[in-house]
Write a protein that holds these residues in place. Structure first.
Motif, PDB file in Angstrom:
ATOM      1  N   PHE A 207       0.786  -1.098  -0.149  1.00  0.00           N
ATOM      2  CA  PHE A 207      -0.002  -0.225   0.088  1.00  0.00           C
ATOM      3  C   PHE A 207       1.034   1.250  -0.028  1.00  0.00           C
ATOM      4  O   PHE A 207       1.994   1.286   0.272  1.00  0.00           O
ATOM      5  CB  PHE A 207      -1.074  -0.069   1.101  1.00  0.00           C
TER       6      PHE A 207
ATOM      7  N   ILE B 194      -3.058  -2.727   5.913  1.00  0.00           N
ATOM      8  CA  ILE B 194      -4.224  -3.575   5.741  1.00  0.00           C
ATOM      9  C   ILE B 194      -3.810  -5.099   6.237  1.00  0.00           C
ATOM     10  O   ILE B 194      -2.797  -5.705   5.909  1.00  0.00           O
ATOM     11  CB  ILE B 194      -4.299  -3.846   4.253  1.00  0.00           C
ATOM     12  N   HIS B 195      -4.598  -5.407   7.201  1.00  0.00           N
ATOM     13  CA  HIS B 195      -4.344  -6.604   7.735  1.00  0.00           C
ATOM     14  C   HIS B 195      -5.556  -7.719   7.661  1.00  0.00           C
ATOM     15  O   HIS B 195      -5.335  -8.815   7.877  1.00  0.00           O
ATOM     16  CB  HIS B 195      -4.189  -6.427   9.252  1.00  0.00           C
TER      17      HIS B 195
ATOM     18  N   GLN C 232     -10.673  -4.844   5.004  1.00  0.00           N
ATOM     19  CA  GLN C 232     -10.064  -3.498   4.698  1.00  0.00           C
ATOM     20  C   GLN C 232      -9.709  -3.123   3.477  1.00  0.00           C
ATOM     21  O   GLN C 232      -9.735  -1.803   3.260  1.00  0.00           O
ATOM     22  CB  GLN C 232      -8.764  -3.459   5.849  1.00  0.00           C
ATOM     23  N   PHE C 233     -10.170  -3.945   2.755  1.00  0.00           N
ATOM     24  CA  PHE C 233     -10.056  -3.677   1.231  1.00  0.00           C
ATOM     25  C   PHE C 233     -11.297  -2.879   0.840  1.00  0.00           C
ATOM     26  O   PHE C 233     -11.263  -2.529  -0.453  1.00  0.00           O
ATOM     27  CB  PHE C 233     -10.082  -4.965   0.301  1.00  0.00           C
TER      28      PHE C 233
ATOM     29  N   LYS D  97     -11.690   0.122  -1.979  1.00  0.00           N
ATOM     30  CA  LYS D  97     -10.492   0.407  -2.257  1.00  0.00           C
ATOM     31  C   LYS D  97     -10.260  -0.420  -3.653  1.00  0.00           C
ATOM     32  O   LYS D  97     -10.933  -1.260  -4.039  1.00  0.00           O
ATOM     33  CB  LYS D  97      -9.182  -0.011  -1.431  1.00  0.00           C
TER      34      LYS D  97
END
Length: 158
Positions: free
Chosen positions: A118, A125-126, A130-131, A134
């Motif tokens: 990123f 991002i874990h 979280q994507f 995006k």
């Protein structure tokens, strides 16, 4: 030594082979892998296949005195060639429940972790969640694409 014995030995080292390959007869074993998967498989500065999986396959073939050819290609083209029966073995395929329906896998000898890259200054991002919202770039027909689709992401998101 028969071809089935060669294939069994390669499977133990987690090199993927199709069920139909074991019955196919040929003089030279055709092996393909991903040209963009360093340090496991890549094209070196001399334009030749290189990497840990390539070295391992070469050593096995040498010890077993099996004629072979190793080619590295785009991952999607490797899978297409295998499906058409043009390739006997695939190097270093990541295992998944979907892929286990199509391919035979030997015991796992190591794990490769997928990572997200990123921009600087943005939070890391874990998790897949979280994507959300995006834009994502992944290689076509890779395990990353498979996992994102399984998580509900659509093609227009990556």
């Amino acid at each position: 030594m028969g071809k089935r014995k060669y294939l069994a030995i390669l499977l133990v080292l987690c090199i993927c082979v199709s069920a139909t390959c074991a019955t196919k007869t040929c003089d030279t074993l055709s092996i393909e892998g991903n040209m963009a998967f360093p340090p496991y498989e890549f094209i070196n500065e001399n334009g030749e296949p290189d990497g840990l999986n390539v070295d391992l396959a070469k050593e096995i073939m040498k010890r077993m005195k099996v004629p072979y050819v190793i080619r590295l290609n785009k991952w999607s083209e490797v899978l297409t060639s295998f499906k058409k029966g043009e390739v006997d073995l695939i190097l270093g395929m990541n295992i998944s429940s979907e892929r286990m329906k199509i391919y035979k896998f030997g015991p796992i000898h190591g794990y490769v972790y997928q990572v997200a890259i990123f921009r600087k200054g943005t939070p890391p991002i874990h998790t897949l969640s979280q994507f959300k919202n995006k834009r994502i770039i992944v290689l076509y027909k890779t395990i990353s694409e498979e996992l994102l689709r399984k998580a509900g992401y659509t093609e227009n998101q990556f």
